[in-house]
Design an enzyme around this catalytic site. Sequence first.
Site, PDB file in Angstrom:
ATOM      1  N   GLU A  96       9.562   2.390  11.066  1.00  0.00           N
ATOM      2  CA  GLU A  96      10.406   3.312  10.706  1.00  0.00           C
ATOM      3  C   GLU A  96       9.473   4.607  10.718  1.00  0.00           C
ATOM      4  O   GLU A  96       9.078   4.847   9.751  1.00  0.00           O
ATOM      5  CB  GLU A  96      11.097   3.111   9.247  1.00  0.00           C
ATOM      6  CG  GLU A  96      12.316   4.037   9.162  1.00  0.00           C
ATOM      7  CD  GLU A  96      12.250   5.323   8.494  1.00  0.00           C
ATOM      8  OE1 GLU A  96      11.824   6.193   9.303  1.00  0.00           O
ATOM      9  OE2 GLU A  96      12.111   5.050   7.432  1.00  0.00           O
ATOM     10  N   GLU A 137       8.978  16.978  14.856  1.00  0.00           N
ATOM     11  CA  GLU A 137       9.421  16.797  13.477  1.00  0.00           C
ATOM     12  C   GLU A 137       8.560  17.891  12.738  1.00  0.00           C
ATOM     13  O   GLU A 137       7.279  18.032  12.570  1.00  0.00           O
ATOM     14  CB  GLU A 137       9.034  15.534  13.291  1.00  0.00           C
ATOM     15  CG  GLU A 137       9.653  15.161  11.797  1.00  0.00           C
ATOM     16  CD  GLU A 137       9.518  13.457  11.414  1.00  0.00           C
ATOM     17  OE1 GLU A 137      10.587  13.025  11.025  1.00  0.00           O
ATOM     18  OE2 GLU A 137       8.494  13.147  11.605  1.00  0.00           O
ATOM     19  N   CYS A 154      12.962  11.500   7.438  1.00  0.00           N
ATOM     20  CA  CYS A 154      12.569  11.247   8.735  1.00  0.00           C
ATOM     21  C   CYS A 154      14.189  11.350   9.450  1.00  0.00           C
ATOM     22  O   CYS A 154      13.932  11.774  10.834  1.00  0.00           O
ATOM     23  CB  CYS A 154      11.830  10.038   9.237  1.00  0.00           C
ATOM     24  SG  CYS A 154      12.524   8.615   7.919  1.00  0.00           S
ATOM     25  N   GLY A 163      -4.945   3.356  -1.705  1.00  0.00           N
ATOM     26  CA  GLY A 163      -5.891   3.805  -0.935  1.00  0.00           C
ATOM     27  C   GLY A 163      -5.429   4.507   0.332  1.00  0.00           C
ATOM     28  O   GLY A 163      -4.169   4.785   0.400  1.00  0.00           O
ATOM     29  N   LYS A 199       0.687  -1.070   0.137  1.00  0.00           N
ATOM     30  CA  LYS A 199       0.090  -0.106   0.066  1.00  0.00           C
ATOM     31  C   LYS A 199       0.787   1.409  -0.036  1.00  0.00           C
ATOM     32  O   LYS A 199       1.624   1.894   1.055  1.00  0.00           O
ATOM     33  CB  LYS A 199      -1.040  -0.002   1.227  1.00  0.00           C
ATOM     34  CG  LYS A 199      -1.979   1.228   0.950  1.00  0.00           C
ATOM     35  CD  LYS A 199      -2.238   1.810   2.446  1.00  0.00           C
ATOM     36  CE  LYS A 199      -1.665   3.048   2.703  1.00  0.00           C
ATOM     37  NZ  LYS A 199      -1.654   4.254   1.977  1.00  0.00           N
ATOM     38  N   VAL A 215      -7.211   0.899   3.666  1.00  0.00           N
ATOM     39  CA  VAL A 215      -6.547   0.023   3.279  1.00  0.00           C
ATOM     40  C   VAL A 215      -5.476  -0.249   4.339  1.00  0.00           C
ATOM     41  O   VAL A 215      -5.186  -1.461   4.622  1.00  0.00           O
ATOM     42  CB  VAL A 215      -5.718   0.334   1.744  1.00  0.00           C
ATOM     43  CG1 VAL A 215      -4.686  -0.891   1.503  1.00  0.00           C
ATOM     44  CG2 VAL A 215      -6.718   0.590   0.962  1.00  0.00           C
TER      45      VAL A 215
END
Length: 475
Positions: free
Chosen positions: A247, A381, A281, A203, A172, A208
């Site tokens: 992650e 973040e 990230c 989706g 996905k 999903v």
Amino acid sequence: MLSERETQFYIGGNWHEPVNVMRLPVVDPASEQVIGHVAAGTANDVDVAAAAARQAFPAFSKASVSERLGLLGRMHALLKERAETFAEALVMEMGAAISFARASQVPFATEHIRVQMEILEKYRFLTIEGRTATVKEAIGVCALITPWNWPLYQITAKVAPAIAAGCTIVLKPSELSPYTALLFAELMHDAGIPAGVFNLVNGTGESVGAALASHPDVDMISITGSTRAGVLVAQAAAPTVKRVVQELGGKSPNILLDDANFSEAVAKGVLAGMRNVGQSCSAPTRMLVPAHRLDQVEELASATARAIRVGAPLDPSTDMGPIANRAQFERVQVMIQAGIDDGAKLLCGGLGRPAGLESGFFTQPTIFSKVTSDMRIAREEIFGPVISIMPYKDDEEAIAIANDTVYGLGAHVQSSDPERARRVAARIRAGQVHINYPAWDGAAAFGGYKRSGNGREYGVYGLEEYLETKSILGY
């Protein structure tokens, strides 16, 4: 070719056009115009894909190493062959500068496949000590949820080790940047993937993603995304006790020790933090510097940020394209305002688009100084081209500031003394620490401490997440 696949799913070796489903818009972040639509999958679509993956698992999990190597080799060759098509898709779906897509996004994604081939060739799935054998076996059906910021790179970081392990897959991708995933499904088909081994359902995470996380036929779920999304996936996965690899978010420090080469370390630190428009990230967005060098750092950092060319992503001279989507653009603006409101010193950049850009999700490369750990820009973040310069008085305080975060994904240390840098690196609570801006290594374990996630990706560590361990006594 892509236009006919936009609203289709790839399940059981074939393309399917779902009926009576919603369509999700795909927006070009440089123009803010809708450039296409993808189908919004449902729990029913997940059921069909999971069933296809479950049916394919017994045969594929027994495929020989040479068969899996052959498949990975064809995937690798096709990705290299189609590199420009993927690079152009990245520009369309997330606004990556074409130069960056060509130099980093696509080559690094290709490297994930090559690394898994190298590991698979020598990996020992059976080891024997005395009368006890330890067997490593494919875990089963794996649901892979990938993000919008490194769309292709994160697909290959998950698909390649899953294939190497002998697992079957339901992917996905992010609905915000789905085109590379559709192109990748075409690539998998053309590489001769056995029916049901690789399946793609587009989706939202709410539909999903949630259905995959809770699905009884899914044995493992791997997600790259926000910490909030990772928590929701783990909660949904708990009743079926499936393996969850996450992650997630980060707020990575970059410690410049007082013996570093500042003219080089500051400039490289700004560019590292703003790479991919700061949408990574592990981006080192907290630059920790000796208080007595603050004036010098401010000058060097500002000069570097002001030299970044922001503009049309298809222009080869552009360094930085737009933020990838409207929601993230607005988030970055909110956080820049928070920095101003909290009293940080704005060195360059700030609110709004760069001069001359009247539309598109373009953001000014922004640097704050005199940032303290209680400010929002130091704790949350941001996921945009925003650097916080934080002064410290000595090494002990630098390490304390670096670890003063709920995250622990990446970190950097700069020093002219390798042994000193190693000592500091050893004390940072993060899954990956970079000393003096080393080259990217696709075999190095990647993952987080604390709220940055669980499990590891890349290299042999990524492969082993897709394996179960069986002991056979009396072997």
